[in-house]
Design an enzyme around this catalytic site. Structure first.
Site: not given
Ligand code: BDR
Ligand code: CA
Length: 313
Positions: A243
């Protein structure tokens, strides 16, 4: 290309860690003014430690790392150990950091740094809940004009949600903060789940990173090995979505991404859809556009960039 001044606001998190590494490996494009930590994936005590572990892994012990808000503006903290492990950085066995935290609160650092720069000259890169950024904007609204752009990871439209059926984690954890940021009038670029779920660390991609044969390559491969077990079980996908590095990749190679300039509002009232990013993708309202909401990414181009940059560290 002149390098952009950026501040990474983060809750590491394995994917946050990779985003930080990508930024540290890319000084021609980004000048990292500091890292501000927030509670999110794991409590603040871990996110502040993890950010420093990552800087040390990269050999960049002079990076300013600040502790910020330890809880959302108006709610109890929700964490994601079920995804990231107890420490938030489960996977590799990395030593505790020696570098100290920078003195002062992350919010004050944000305010002072923005105040000392000309209008429209600092890019904020939030990759966790938006608590620090919203607190800074509330405390010192004069800094808002100093922001060049906010490029953030959060939200979803077609993918809808990951922490609830309707909401993505970063926005869900602090929806009031997200509401403040999206209403601030700053140019915003959003990397939602719709994009990040296209950026999957397949076996071949992870082997290429491991194959760098460096401490950074090995640690990143171990982090994504750990991180992927959750997404494999949940989505049956080919590997973990990376992400947060999408935010930094956008600063380096914006042409890898495409999206729409649309209106995005944050749901803060409904119990069922709390934290939903109500994105007017189809432009069915006349609400004014306030964000560029990305929809697709060249995943091979992204991984070529990431692997090439990690090799530098
Ligand atoms: C986001 O939430 C966290 O778990 C990850 O680091 C990312 O920023 C994804 O939904
Ligand atoms: Ca994150």
């Amino acid at each position: 290309m002149t390098s952009r001044k950026i501040i990474i606001d983060t809750d590491p998190g394995q994917d946050d860690a990779v985003a930080i590494l990508l930024a540290l490996a890319s000084p021609e494009e980004v000048e990292l003014l500091g890292i501000t930590c927030v509670a999110g994936n794991v409590p603040l005590s871990y996110t502040t430690k993890n950010a420093r572990i990552i800087c040390e892994l990269a050999g960049k012990t002079d990076v300013l790392v600040y502790a910020g808000c330890d809880a959302p503006l108006a709610r109890k903290l929700v964490t994601a150990e079920h995804v990231h492990g107890r420490t938030g950085l489960d996977g590799p066995d990395l030593p505790d950091p020696h570098m100290p935290l920078a003195e002062g609160h992350a919010v004050d650092f944000l305010i002072e740094t923005l105040r000392s720069h000309p209008a429209g000259s600092v890019t904020l890169c939030p990759i966790g809940p938006l608590t620090n950024i919203a607190t800074a904007f509330k405390k010192a609204p004069d800094i808002i004009e100093k922001v060049q752009e906010i490029v953030l990871m959060g939200g979803a439209y077609f993918q809808v949600g990951n922490i609830t059926p309707a909401a993505e984690f970063n926005i869900y954890v602090d929806p009031e903060a997200a509401g403040i940021v999206f209403a601030a009038g700053v140019p915003i670029v959003v990397m939602p789940l719709d994009v990040t779920h296209q950026v999957l660390v397949t076996r071949a991609r992870n082997d290429a990173i491991r194959g760098l044969g460096t401490p950074v390559g090995t640690a990143v491969a171990q982090m994504t090995d750990f991180f992927e077990r959750y997404d494999r079980e949940k989505y049956g996908s080919d590997g973990a979505p990376l992400h947060d590095p999408c935010v930094i990749a956008y600063l380096i190679r914006p042409e890898l991404f495409s999206g729409r300039h649309i209106n995005v509002e944050i749901e803060t009232a409904s119990e069922l859809t709390l934290g939903m990013t109500v994105a007017d993708w189809w432009r069915v309202t006349d609400r004014p556009a306030n964000a560029t909401f990305m929809g697709s990414v060249d995943a091979d181009g992204f991984f070529d960039l990431l692997t090439e940059r990690l090799a530098r560290l």
